[in-house]
Design a protein around this motif. Structure first.
Motif, PDB file in Angstrom:
ATOM      1  N   SER A  28       0.778  -1.323  -0.064  1.00 15.28           N
ATOM      2  CA  SER A  28      -0.088  -0.074  -0.007  1.00 15.28           C
ATOM      3  C   SER A  28       0.797   1.108   0.156  1.00 15.28           C
ATOM      4  O   SER A  28       1.819   1.365   0.885  1.00 15.28           O
ATOM      5  N   ASN A  29       0.607   2.267  -0.987  1.00 17.35           N
ATOM      6  CA  ASN A  29       1.283   3.499  -1.201  1.00 17.35           C
ATOM      7  C   ASN A  29       2.515   3.236  -1.458  1.00 17.35           C
ATOM      8  O   ASN A  29       3.554   4.360  -1.692  1.00 17.35           O
ATOM      9  N   TYR A  30       2.765   2.246  -2.105  1.00 16.01           N
ATOM     10  CA  TYR A  30       4.213   1.997  -2.910  1.00 16.01           C
ATOM     11  C   TYR A  30       4.039   2.114  -4.311  1.00 16.01           C
ATOM     12  O   TYR A  30       3.043   1.976  -4.837  1.00 16.01           O
ATOM     13  N   CYS A  31       5.127   2.703  -4.881  1.00 14.97           N
ATOM     14  CA  CYS A  31       5.277   2.832  -6.415  1.00 14.97           C
ATOM     15  C   CYS A  31       5.719   1.485  -6.719  1.00 14.97           C
ATOM     16  O   CYS A  31       6.715   1.056  -6.271  1.00 14.97           O
ATOM     17  N   LEU A  32       5.269   0.923  -7.975  1.00 14.21           N
ATOM     18  CA  LEU A  32       5.782  -0.464  -8.502  1.00 14.21           C
ATOM     19  C   LEU A  32       6.178  -0.505  -9.750  1.00 14.21           C
ATOM     20  O   LEU A  32       5.837   0.498 -10.627  1.00 14.21           O
ATOM     21  N   GLY A  33       7.147  -1.370 -10.334  1.00 14.02           N
ATOM     22  CA  GLY A  33       7.622  -1.450 -11.486  1.00 14.02           C
ATOM     23  C   GLY A  33       8.155  -2.699 -12.115  1.00 14.02           C
ATOM     24  O   GLY A  33       8.619  -3.575 -11.219  1.00 14.02           O
ATOM     25  N   GLY A  45      14.246   0.065 -16.919  1.00 10.37           N
ATOM     26  CA  GLY A  45      12.966   0.301 -16.780  1.00 10.37           C
ATOM     27  C   GLY A  45      11.960  -0.465 -17.827  1.00 10.37           C
ATOM     28  O   GLY A  45      12.392  -0.068 -18.996  1.00 10.37           O
ATOM     29  N   VAL A  46      11.125  -1.058 -17.705  1.00  7.86           N
ATOM     30  CA  VAL A  46      10.299  -1.706 -18.507  1.00  7.86           C
ATOM     31  C   VAL A  46       8.785  -1.022 -18.532  1.00  7.86           C
ATOM     32  O   VAL A  46       8.265  -0.649 -19.436  1.00  7.86           O
ATOM     33  N   ALA A  47       8.387  -1.119 -17.268  1.00 11.87           N
ATOM     34  CA  ALA A  47       6.810  -0.608 -17.151  1.00 11.87           C
ATOM     35  C   ALA A  47       6.891  -0.143 -15.786  1.00 11.87           C
ATOM     36  O   ALA A  47       7.365  -0.791 -14.506  1.00 11.87           O
ATOM     37  N   SER A  48       6.072   0.877 -15.311  1.00 15.91           N
ATOM     38  CA  SER A  48       5.781   1.405 -13.829  1.00 15.91           C
ATOM     39  C   SER A  48       4.266   1.539 -13.680  1.00 15.91           C
ATOM     40  O   SER A  48       3.481   1.811 -14.665  1.00 15.91           O
ATOM     41  N   LEU A  49       3.961   1.559 -12.400  1.00 14.98           N
ATOM     42  CA  LEU A  49       2.565   1.920 -12.044  1.00 14.98           C
ATOM     43  C   LEU A  49       2.849   2.714 -10.779  1.00 14.98           C
ATOM     44  O   LEU A  49       3.245   2.230  -9.719  1.00 14.98           O
ATOM     45  N   SER A  50       2.055   4.099 -10.860  1.00 16.18           N
ATOM     46  CA  SER A  50       1.976   4.891  -9.798  1.00 16.18           C
ATOM     47  C   SER A  50       0.966   4.529  -8.834  1.00 16.18           C
ATOM     48  O   SER A  50       0.099   3.918  -9.031  1.00 16.18           O
ATOM     49  N   THR A  51       1.064   4.943  -7.671  1.00 10.90           N
ATOM     50  CA  THR A  51       0.049   4.902  -6.546  1.00 10.90           C
ATOM     51  C   THR A  51      -1.314   5.500  -6.890  1.00 10.90           C
ATOM     52  O   THR A  51      -2.567   5.222  -6.214  1.00 10.90           O
ATOM     53  N   THR A  52      -1.427   6.465  -8.030  1.00 13.83           N
ATOM     54  CA  THR A  52      -2.707   6.811  -8.623  1.00 13.83           C
ATOM     55  C   THR A  52      -3.254   6.108  -9.940  1.00 13.83           C
ATOM     56  O   THR A  52      -3.919   6.317 -10.316  1.00 13.83           O
ATOM     57  N   GLY A  53      -2.279   5.090 -10.394  1.00  9.88           N
ATOM     58  CA  GLY A  53      -2.756   4.334 -11.160  1.00  9.88           C
ATOM     59  C   GLY A  53      -2.209   4.484 -12.727  1.00  9.88           C
ATOM     60  O   GLY A  53      -2.547   3.869 -13.619  1.00  9.88           O
ATOM     61  N   SER A  54      -1.426   5.482 -12.572  1.00 10.11           N
ATOM     62  CA  SER A  54      -0.822   6.009 -13.991  1.00 10.11           C
ATOM     63  C   SER A  54       0.384   4.976 -14.386  1.00 10.11           C
ATOM     64  O   SER A  54       0.954   4.651 -13.332  1.00 10.11           O
ATOM     65  N   THR A  55       0.298   4.815 -15.562  1.00 11.73           N
ATOM     66  CA  THR A  55       1.427   3.873 -16.230  1.00 11.73           C
ATOM     67  C   THR A  55       2.458   4.435 -16.941  1.00 11.73           C
ATOM     68  O   THR A  55       2.344   5.462 -17.746  1.00 11.73           O
ATOM     69  N   THR A  56       3.848   4.068 -17.058  1.00 11.91           N
ATOM     70  CA  THR A  56       4.902   4.495 -17.915  1.00 11.91           C
ATOM     71  C   THR A  56       5.515   3.137 -18.325  1.00 11.91           C
ATOM     72  O   THR A  56       5.717   2.235 -17.790  1.00 11.91           O
ATOM     73  N   TYR A  57       5.623   3.424 -19.826  1.00 11.13           N
ATOM     74  CA  TYR A  57       6.345   2.258 -20.567  1.00 11.13           C
ATOM     75  C   TYR A  57       7.706   2.789 -21.296  1.00 11.13           C
ATOM     76  O   TYR A  57       7.808   3.761 -21.669  1.00 11.13           O
TER      77      TYR A  57
END
Length: 124
Positions: A28-33, A45-57
């Motif tokens: 909870s409240n961690y940024c994941l990737g 980095g390949v892909a990431s998911l923020s705590t707000t649900g935004s993604t980066t590739y």
């Protein structure tokens, strides 16, 4: 602290698909990737998911990979389609706490919790 365990790696022919899973606890409240590292290359980095649900590739995987989190299963996924030989690498699930309310996205330097990795091999 958050704990991460990857699975789902394997060998697949070019053009095939794989879905990697990362069992996460206390996230909870961690940024994941998702990150990967091929022999002789630096971790990227390949892909990431923020705590707000935004993604980066990463540009190299846009349109082919999808990162998602299933909160009911406490599992982070990386769906990989149209795999290429250059996707061959050890894939890692990673996490970090927010720094000033932001996530580091694909910046490997921002992550301080790592899984053991799962190998993905794409053959020609």
């Amino acid at each position: 602290q958050v704990q991460l365990v990857e699975s789902g790696g394997g060998s697949v022919q070019a053009g095939g698909s794989l879905r990697l899973s990362c069992a996460v606890t206390r996230y909870s409240n961690y940024c994941l990737g998702w990150f990967r590292q091929a022999p002789t290359k630096k971790r990227e980095g390949v892909a990431s998911l923020s705590t707000t649900g935004s993604t980066t590739y990463a540009d190299s995987v846009k349109g082919r990979f999808t990162i998602s989190l299933d909160n009911t299963k406490n599992t982070l996924y990386l769906q990989m389609n149209s795999l290429r030989p250059e996707d061959t690498a050890m894939y890692y699930c990673a996490a970090h706490t927010q720094d000033g309310g932001r996530c580091y996205g694909l910046d490997v330097r921002g992550y301080n919790y790592w899984g053991r990795g799962t190998q993905v091999t794409v053959t020609s």
